[in-house]
Design an enzyme around this catalytic site. Structure first.
Site, short mmCIF file in Angstrom:
data_model
loop_
_atom_site.label_atom_id
_atom_site.label_comp_id
_atom_site.label_asym_id
_atom_site.label_seq_id
_atom_site.Cartn_x
_atom_site.Cartn_y
_atom_site.Cartn_z
CD GLU A 434 39.72 41.67 41.90
OE1 GLU A 434 39.65 42.92 41.88
OE2 GLU A 434 40.11 41.02 42.88
N GLY A 435 34.94 43.13 39.90
CA GLY A 435 33.98 43.84 39.06
C GLY A 435 33.29 42.86 38.15
#
Length: 580
Positions: A434-435
């Site tokens: 998610e980053g």
């Protein structure tokens, strides 16, 4: 073996005494979400999770997921049974809209239950977590027909969901996505391409899996401006809602990972799979970020759950383990100064982080449900500011505290049978998906500090400064110094990013940690005040002792972190990288 018991006293303290969760019942649509109702539901979820899911943690880690070679995946024993029990009890749809089969209760309640789930078995938590995220993405941008087709089944857990973004050549750089979506005469699209690292991409726990897919139309512009989103079910859905033919979207392999072994991480092949566009063409990146921003908060809660698991097992072990004799004569290792230091640091981070996580969830609720537009705007500002802090700081802390728990156990922590090394293995991925946490730090300095003319950090500075006016000196001094340094460095970063962006980027990770520690300092100030008015002298004394440790040992890191931030990166960036 690592064990887990839901920290209900701490949870209720944060919700009721520190954050005054009763305010949620004043929001339109949440009138039934009284503190008593929320507490009762949390208790019920805790019973199920402690009894049925937590005992599966070590077993599912050892067993893992198995790819059968026929595009199917077997999940660990017990997962399907728990999914059924969890879904039938209504927990998957607890915060989803009633019109689609959910309970319509606050997002905050859903996140508290998610913390419990992530402490008990973070690998399992990914299955309902991605399902809830898929629900939110379709609810935000889908057509009425898409909502009626998919949302009731996702809310009840009859079907599960995924987020299909990453490709072999396109990790964090979504502009490189190549999966193609070709329009058909009937309004559908045929998707062709490959996606990797797809959590819950294939399993047998549900009747259907709904893939929310990022792809590119044939005539779309290059880069992220040419991406669109599509809903691609594993089984096509007939007009009457029954399941039809198998769609050619298939799992072709699963990853063998460092941790979260019970979560199936799939490579998915779209072989002219039929899908339907969600939202307008070429708005895919905006649509996907509805899901991704909430997913980043979700990952932060995964970190919080692992922090709690590490902390309570380290404390329990340190109070039981006899090894040597401490300077003060104590016989268990909790009396040794260095072990005491680690336990206090673990408690200080975990309890302070819980306030950050829960407060962010309450802001999400207010941003959607507050009656006043100005209140919704303010709440959204807090959500924007806090999201990278929740995602990055809580997940970095999970790894750090997991390592500390191993250290507390000593050699026994390194041995698999005690279940402590699993915390480190399970937690590391949280810093990556998610980053990555470096991307979260860049998001903080590049976007959140600049948004609306710097309005977001100004709200934070004003709130902390107001609470400092009547703070006890042991925390007022360190927190005041940290706040002043943070405010000055924020101005430096805002200016530096415009003139010498490498400087701001080079120091962004230190900046995020300094910001998060300052936020936790504010949380400890509020916890001390709340505990002292709660009427439990022993509880208040323990909170004050932990707050004093945080103020003197952790807040003191903020000025040095920010001094690093303000250093020029010119020499480091000019160095010949090939000499590394």
């Amino acid at each position: 073996m690592a064990s887990y018991q839901a920290p209900l006293k701490e949870i209720n303290f944060v919700l009721n005494q520190v954050l005054r969760v009763g305010r949620l019942a004043q929001l339109p649509g949440y009138e039934e979400a009284t503190p008593e109702t929320l507490s009762g539901l949390i208790d019920e979820a805790a019973k199920l999770i402690e009894k049925e899911l937590a005992p599966l943690n070590a077993k599912s880690d050892a067993q893992g997921c198995v790819y059968n070679g026929d595009h199917t995946v077997k999940v660990p024993d017990g997962f399907a049974e728990f999914w059924k029990a969890y879904a039938e009890a209504g927990w998957i749809g607890i915060m989803q809209k009633q019109e689609y089969g959910g309970a319509g209760l606050p997002y905050t309640l859903g996140k508290v239950i998610e913390e419990l789930l992530c402490s008990a078995n973070v690998a399992f938590a990914l299955y309902p977590g991605l399902t809830q995220g898929c629900f939110e993405a379709i609810a935000a941008n889908g057509s009425d027909e898409q909502k009626q087709t998919y949302l009731p089944k996702l809310a009840t857990g009859e079907w599960s969901g995924t987020m299909c973004m990453t490709e072999p050549q396109a990790g964090s750089d979504l502009a490189a996505v190549k999966t193609r979506a070709t329009p058909q005469a009937d309004g559908s699209y045929l998707l062709e391409g490959s996606k990797i690292f797809i959590t819950s991409g294939e399993h047998g726990m549900v009747d259907n899996i709904v893939h929310f897919v990022l792809a590119r139309l044939p005539d779309s512009p290059p880069g992220i401006k040419g991406l669109s989103t599509f809903v691609v079910p594993k089984f096509l859905v007939n007009a009457d809602g029954t399941l039809g033919a198998r769609n050619p979207v298939k799992c072709v392999s699963i990853e063998h990972k460092m941790g979260i072994h019970g979560s199936c991480t799939c490579t998915m092949s779209f072989e002219n799979a039929r899908g339907w566009m969600v939202g307008a063409p070429n708005t895919g990146i905006q649509n996907m970020f509805v899901m991704m921003n909430l997913a980043r908060i979700m990952v932060g809660y995964q970190g919080l759950g692992q922090c709690e698991l590490a902390t309570q097992n380290a404390v329990r072990y340190a109070l039981e383990r006899k090894q040597g004799k401490a300077f003060n004569g104590g016989e268990v290792i909790a009396h040794h100064p260095d072990v005491r230091r680690m336990l206090l640091q673990m408690k200080a981070i975990t309890e302070g982080a819980r306030v950050l996580a829960y407060e962010t969830a309450m802001h999400v609720d207010a941003s959607h449900h507050a009656a006043d537009a100005a209140a919704r705007e303010e709440a959204q500002d807090w959500v924007e500011l806090n999201t990278p802090l929740v995602k990055a700081f809580l997940t970095d802390s999970a790894v750090e505290l997991g390592s500390m728990a191993v250290q507390v156990y000593g050699g026994h922590g390194f041995i698999r049978e005690h279940g402590i090394e699993q915390i480190v293995r399970d937690s590391k991925i949280l810093c990556l998906y998610e980053g990555t946490n470096g991307i979260q730090a860049m998001d903080l300095v590049r976007r959140k500090l600049m948004l609306h003319g710097g309005r977001l950090p100004k709200r934070f500075f004003a709130a902390v400064r107001a609470d400092l006016e009547h703070a006890p000196e042991f925390i007022a001094g360190p927190l005041g110094r940290a706040l002043a340094e943070l405010e000055a460095t924020t101005t430096w970063v805002q200016n530096s990013y415009k003139l010498t962006p490498d400087d701001a980027a080079f120091g962004c990770v230190d900046f995020l940690r300094a910001f998060a520690l300052t936020y936790l300092g504010w949380n400890w100030l509020r916890m001390v005040r709340a505990a002292e008015s709660a009427g439990d002298a022993t509880f208040a004394a323990n909170k004050r002792a932990t707050a004093r440790f945080f103020a003197t040992r952790l807040l003191s890191q903020v000025p040095s972190l920010l001094a690093n931030v303000r250093e020029s990166a010119a020499e480091a960036m000019a160095a010949d990288v090939t000499a590394f």
